[in-house]
Design an enzyme around this catalytic site. Structure first.
Site, PDB file in Angstrom:
ATOM      1  N   ASP A  67      -1.315   8.513   5.233  1.00  0.00           N
ATOM      2  CA  ASP A  67      -0.858   9.566   6.138  1.00  0.00           C
ATOM      3  C   ASP A  67      -0.988  10.956   5.530  1.00  0.00           C
ATOM      4  O   ASP A  67      -0.753  11.954   6.210  1.00  0.00           O
ATOM      5  CB  ASP A  67       0.581   9.309   6.600  1.00  0.00           C
ATOM      6  CG  ASP A  67       1.565   9.120   5.454  1.00  0.00           C
ATOM      7  OD1 ASP A  67       1.153   8.604   4.408  1.00  0.00           O
ATOM      8  OD2 ASP A  67       2.751   9.472   5.613  1.00  0.00           O
ATOM      9  N   HIS A 141       7.843   9.988  -6.545  1.00  0.00           N
ATOM     10  CA  HIS A 141       7.450   9.108  -5.447  1.00  0.00           C
ATOM     11  C   HIS A 141       6.908   7.806  -6.027  1.00  0.00           C
ATOM     12  O   HIS A 141       6.823   7.635  -7.246  1.00  0.00           O
ATOM     13  CB  HIS A 141       6.418   9.812  -4.566  1.00  0.00           C
ATOM     14  CG  HIS A 141       6.170   9.148  -3.251  1.00  0.00           C
ATOM     15  ND1 HIS A 141       7.178   8.654  -2.455  1.00  0.00           N
ATOM     16  CD2 HIS A 141       5.001   8.896  -2.581  1.00  0.00           C
ATOM     17  CE1 HIS A 141       6.653   8.128  -1.361  1.00  0.00           C
ATOM     18  NE2 HIS A 141       5.343   8.256  -1.420  1.00  0.00           N
TER      19      HIS A 141
END
Length: 306
Positions: A67, A141
């Site tokens: 994405d 992340h």
């Protein structure tokens, strides 16, 4: 391109919805088009936004989850089709080089544009080319992920009434800028007494991350902090397990950084109304907006420091 604005081309995380496309963010600033994390369908979003893709001069990929990068290949092909003559600079984590290549060369086409790759393998200032200074820091992340801070240089501006009173004009002004002082008829004039500094603006782009010090460092005093807020507080446990932030956490980071404006984005498809993110964040940080596709968020020049 004299405007100074952020245009949201998409604001959904992971998958598009009926009302939100995968993320993509364009800063138009100082005659450059800075495109961040072009997700799937970004090329089409330019059409709906009524913006020519040819304004893009630099593309930033924070990490290689789909994405945040699936629109890269089609954007490069579109710029190629439009026969842009300016270089296209691409910045991305060096560890994702193989994914960048797969996206760039994933189909058959005759590449004629000049793509300059900047695989980033360190933190700090990664490029300073006059118009901007680009800083990258690692975020927290699941994969190697970079956050960005873009800063324009400080500029010196003359104070017109003082310059006129001293009778200065022409080439001697450049001498004053260069040497910081000049002597005329036995009198020394100093640049600091005849000018002021306009502090260069900064923007911060924070993609997928847990709250961390890097977020605060990147967003320090930023005019705009564009920050992911995938979840609301009611799903904070999901934010933690998936290494994302809630709207409240993003607002807390913006407050700690002293950012001037917070734009939330990267909303999970589970939420139909992004207004909820704005309301949650406003309890912590008043000047906040939940990103809306094709909306522009401007940041006029900072007032001078006289």
């Amino acid at each position: 391109m004299s405007c100074r604005e952020l245009i949201v081309l998409g604001c959904s995380s992971q998958q598009p919805t009926r009302t939100r496309n995968q993320g993509a963010y364009l800063f138009r600033w100082n005659n450059e088009g800075l495109l961040f994390d072009p997700g799937e369908g970004t090329q089409r979003q330019f059409i709906f936004a009524n913006i020519a893709p040819t304004v893009v001069s630099r593309i930033f990929i924070s990490h290689f989850h789909g994405d945040h990068c699936l629109g890269l290949g089609s954007m490069l092909m579109r710029l190629n089709l439009d026969k842009v003559t300016h270089p296209i600079h691409c910045y991305y984590p060096a560890s994702g080089k193989k994914y960048f290549d797969r996206l760039r060369y994933g189909t058959i086409y005759h590449e004629t544009i000049h793509v300059i790759e900047h695989p980033i393998d360190r933190e700090g200032i990664v490029e300073d080319f006059g118009s901007f200074r680009i800083e990258a820091r690692r975020l927290d992340h699941l994969v190697d992920t970079l956050g960005w801070r873009i800063t324009e240089p400080d500029t010196i501006k003359f104070i017109p009434e003082k310059i006129k009173a001293c009778g200065l004009r022409g080439p001697i002004m450049q001498d004053l800028l260069r040497d910081k002082q000049i002597t005329i008829n036995g009198k020394t004039l100093y640049l600091k007494d005849l000018s002021y500094v306009r502090k260069g603006d900064s923007v911060a782009v924070i993609s997928d991350s847990l709250p961390c010090q890097s977020v605060i460092d990147l967003a320090r005093d930023a005019r705009i902090m564009l920050c992911e807020s995938t979840y609301l507080e009611e799903h904070r446990h999901l934010a933690k397990s998936h290494y994302h932030m809630t709207a409240k956490q993003a607002a807390t980071q913006a407050l700690a950084a002293g950012a001037q404006q917070l734009v939330l984005t990267h909303f999970s498809a589970r939420y139909l109304n992004s207004r909820e993110f704005e309301l949650e964040a406003k309890e912590i940080f008043p000047n906040v907006f939940a990103a809306e596709e094709f909306r522009s968020y401007s940041f006029p020049k900072n007032p001078p420091s006289k």
